[in-house]
Design an enzyme around this catalytic site. Structure first.
Site, PDB file in Angstrom:
ATOM      1  N   GLU A  31       0.815  -1.213   0.000  1.00  0.00           N
ATOM      2  CA  GLU A  31       0.000   0.000   0.000  1.00  0.00           C
ATOM      3  C   GLU A  31       0.860   1.281   0.000  1.00  0.00           C
ATOM      4  O   GLU A  31       0.777   2.110   0.908  1.00  0.00           O
ATOM      5  CB  GLU A  31      -0.961  -0.013   1.192  1.00  0.00           C
ATOM      6  CG  GLU A  31      -1.951  -1.152   1.109  1.00  0.00           C
ATOM      7  CD  GLU A  31      -2.951  -1.208   2.253  1.00  0.00           C
ATOM      8  OE1 GLU A  31      -2.788  -0.434   3.230  1.00  0.00           O
ATOM      9  OE2 GLU A  31      -3.891  -2.005   2.177  1.00  0.00           O
TER      10      GLU A  31
ATOM     11  N   GLU B  19      -4.857  -8.520  -0.904  1.00  0.00           N
ATOM     12  CA  GLU B  19      -5.711  -8.510   0.284  1.00  0.00           C
ATOM     13  C   GLU B  19      -7.145  -8.312  -0.187  1.00  0.00           C
ATOM     14  O   GLU B  19      -7.395  -7.506  -1.083  1.00  0.00           O
ATOM     15  CB  GLU B  19      -5.356  -7.371   1.251  1.00  0.00           C
ATOM     16  CG  GLU B  19      -3.964  -7.429   1.835  1.00  0.00           C
ATOM     17  CD  GLU B  19      -3.666  -6.217   2.723  1.00  0.00           C
ATOM     18  OE1 GLU B  19      -4.630  -5.497   3.107  1.00  0.00           O
ATOM     19  OE2 GLU B  19      -2.491  -5.991   3.030  1.00  0.00           O
TER      20      GLU B  19
END
Length: 707
Positions: A319, A439
């Site tokens: 991220e 994810e």
């Protein structure tokens, strides 16, 4: 909403929860088969119930051949408790009464010595679900060891249909040779170790989970997962400049766990995790130091793992995000610099790293078109066939956290999913660049899994698993302990996992709701639900082991399922508040759809006083359940946090407590309520009932009233 959604994702802290659920049974028996005269025979059979719910279960069966090679097999057994097989994968399973027979699927007909094949099935049960303990193969009783011989039997003709990647392949199965696309397909499905090695505190227990054990990884593998993502935050274990040396004990511990996972047959994704917002994000204002530290980190990781098998995969950074940049253009340039530097360092480190799969993220791991285009440009410039793109997916944000009235997995939430999956498919998969959804889940799970109503949650995961398969995307479930218990090795919500697991191979039928509400008083009337067949056919309704009668207890017209007034009257009985009966809508494939028949009266609320730190609305729920809450001032403007919507965020600003018969209003709600102004709350319940209530804040005091 995109900007709001990204802020929520970047701020995500995933806290672990305790889980409980399904049991596994292992039967060790013999198995025999023949390929030539007087062939030595023997095998071991593992039978595990990986998930169970009222009236249904999922079982995994593994067959390890201990004798001479087998080129065709038929496994037979008898169910001791009257169970029935409803759907199977990786074998053709038929049943007659209590007798069940599984025949190889053609492509898995051959079982070499000490090799294993696996298949699975969904089944129905009532009363007890006792595991079978005796098996035969090709008509010969299994004995649990190698011995004796069998006469030749005809082998089935191998199927010309290529094998589909399965979630239950043996750990000894080597990764497929050839393209990155094939390897990433073999990684499906995947699971995340969560924040165990995020280690913001002293060690890997900092997020509330126990230390990772080899038994944990063994049990995760037994659930059918083929890949495991091991997020690692290195910040607290990396020395100062100029060497930025990784603590030797920390690196050794990471290597130990990675080694366990590889030994289990997993593909393993190892990354640089929350360093992304702990120090890498300062790159716009501290470029040289950040890049030097990042390069030193990957130089050491690459060196430590360069001789690991090809099933170990590196991910450049989790991220990625930047603080204080001039905007999207600079962000894209900085991420390109990190990804390019990572690629150069790993490839130059030698050993298996020369061709190892490398995973590159988009900015924020977002699937927005601009972010996807930026990563596409980077991958094109690197011109490396062993690169993988990754994004994360936590659903349409209002639904994912239950805010702004996003209580249902509706057409808007579904379109958000298809749009994102379509974008990464078009940009990467269609160009032969594999994609991992590194994810996935729902952001509400960061607090607890009850933030989203159960049936809506199940529809989300059913659709996600199916559409990911359509777009050839590998998925890795985010789990920080809220799903699979790290100590008991059981699922907290076996119904949820059964739906997830089923979605890996097939579709399941669902319905517009998993609840039918019947008033406690007055005449009972017929109730209807809309069936979502999802390519299946409706097979009937069942309560426990009893089938409801079509035409009498229920009717189906098109996609409308109607429960008759007579059937509902029987099912609710004395009409005690709450769930009086649970039905299973059965379909031709997938898992059954649970329908709770609930007796209710409109909830009642009462006057109360309290403080902004502790205020609760006394509530007689009377069988009903809270869906969401609105908050407005007298002039109609929105009250409380996130005042762009009247609907507040579930469990952040308010939360029901059915045990204490209260609805708590949290300090976060009152922190953004104007002093002295009356707020009208509208509680929306799943029965369709709306109840109003009023609160007024005066300093630290709160008064609540029905009027």
């Amino acid at each position: 909403m995109a900007g709001i959604r990204e802020v929520a994702r970047r701020a995500r802290w995933r806290l672990g929860l305790v889980a409980t659920a399904a049991a596994a049974l292992v039967a060790g028996t013999g198995l025999v088969a023949a390929t030539s005269a007087q062939a030595a025979a023997g095998c071991r059979v593992g039978y595990a119930v990986s998930s169970q719910w009222p009236g249904g279960f999922t079982a995994d069966v593994s067959v390890t051949n201990l004798g001479d090679p087998v080129t065709g097999w038929t496994l037979a057994w008898s169910f001791p408790s009257g169970q029935r097989v409803t759907q199977a994968w990786n074998a053709t399973v038929t049943s007659s009464g209590n007798q069940a027979t599984a025949k190889d699927a053609g492509w898995n007909a051959a079982i070499g010595t000490n090799a294993t094949v696996s298949f699975g099935f969904n089944g129905s049960w009532s009363g007890t679900n006792t595991a079978p303990t005796a098996f035969t193969l090709n008509g010969v009783a299994c004995t649990g060891g190698v011995g004796g011989s069998t006469s030749p039997t005809a082998s089935p003709t191998p199927s010309t249909t290529p094998p589909t990647p399965t979630p239950t392949s043996s750990p000894s199965t080597p990764p497929p040779a050839g393209t990155a696309m094939a390897a990433v397909a073999a990684m499906q499905p995947g699971w995340n170790l969560g924040n165990s090695f995020d280690a913001v505190g002293a060690d890997e227990t900092a997020w509330g989970n126990p230390r990772v054990t080899q038994a944990l990884l063994d049990n995760v593998r037994a659930q059918g997962f083929n890949s495991i993502r091991i997020p690692v935050t290195w910040s607290n274990h990396q020395g100062a400049a100029p060497g930025y040396l990784i603590d030797a004990a920390w690196l050794a511990r990471v290597r130990e766990v990675v080694g366990w996972a590889l030994a289990d047959g997993f593909y393993v994704v190892l990354n640089v995790h929350h360093d992304s917002w702990q120090w890498i994000n300062t790159m716009p204002t501290d470029h040289t130091n950040v890049l030097n530290r990042y390069n030193a980190l990957w130089t050491q990781i690459a060196g430590a793992f360069k001789d690991s098998p090809a099933r170990l995969v590196f991910e450049s950074v989790n991220e990625p995000q930047f603080t204080g940049s001039s905007g999207d253009a600079q962000n894209a340039g900085l991420l390109n610099e990190l990804n390019t530097s990572f690629h150069r360092i790993v490839r130059a480190s030698g050993g298996a790293n020369a061709t190892r799969l490398l995973v590159l993220p988009t900015l924020h791991t977002s699937a927005e078109q601009a972010r996807v285009d930026e990563l596409s440009s980077t991958i094109a410039a690197l011109n490396d066939p062993n690169l993988v793109a990754t994004v994360h997916f936590y659903g349409y944000w209002p639904f994912s956290v239950n805010i702004a009235g996003g209580t249902r997995f509706d057409a808007t939430a579904q379109q958000d999913l298809t749009d994102q999956f379509d974008r990464v498919h078009t940009a990467f998969v269609a160009r032969n660049i594999p994609v991992v959804i590194g994810e996935y889940g729902l952001l509400g799970f960061d607090r607890h899994t009850g933030t989203i109503e159960q049936g809506e949650k199940l529809k989300f995961f059913e659709f996600l698993g199916w559409y990911a398969r359509q777009r050839k995307l590998t998925t890795q479930l985010w789990d920080n302990g809220q799903h699979f218990d790290r100590t008991t090795f059981q699922w907290q919500d076996p119904e949820l996992f059964a739906q997830i697991r089923s979605s890996w191979t097939t579709r399941s039928g669902t319905a517009s709701s998993d609840q039918v509400y019947v008033p406690k008083t007055g005449a009972v009337t017929a109730k209807s639900l809309t069936l979502n067949l999802n390519g299946t056919t409706f097979q009937g309704l069942r309560q426990g082991s009893t089938d409801l009668v079509a035409g009498t207890d229920y009717t189906v017209s098109g996609s409308t399922l109607t429960l008759s007034a007579a059937a509902l009257t029987r099912l609710v009985g004395s009409r005690a508040y709450g769930v009086n009966a649970t039905l299973q809508a059965r379909f031709s494939a997938g898992v059954p759809w649970r329908i709770d028949v609930i007796t209710y009266d409109p909830p009642l609320v009462s006057d109360a006083t309290g403080t902004t730190a502790s205020f609760a609305v006394p509530t007689q729920f009377r069988g009903d359940q809270l869906a969401t809450m609105e908050a407005t001032y007298a002039d109609g403007s929105n009250a409380g946090p996130q005042n762009w919507t009247s609907f507040k965020e579930f469990d952040v600003t308010f939360a029901p407590n059915y045990g204490s018969n209260t609805i708590s209003l949290k300090p976060e709600f009152f922190a953004e309520v104007n002093d002295g102004r009356k707020v009208t709350l509208t509680f929306h319940f799943w029965s369709g009932t709306k109840v109003t209530y009023h609160v007024t804040k005066s300093g630290g005091s709160v008064t609540g009233s029905v009027n």
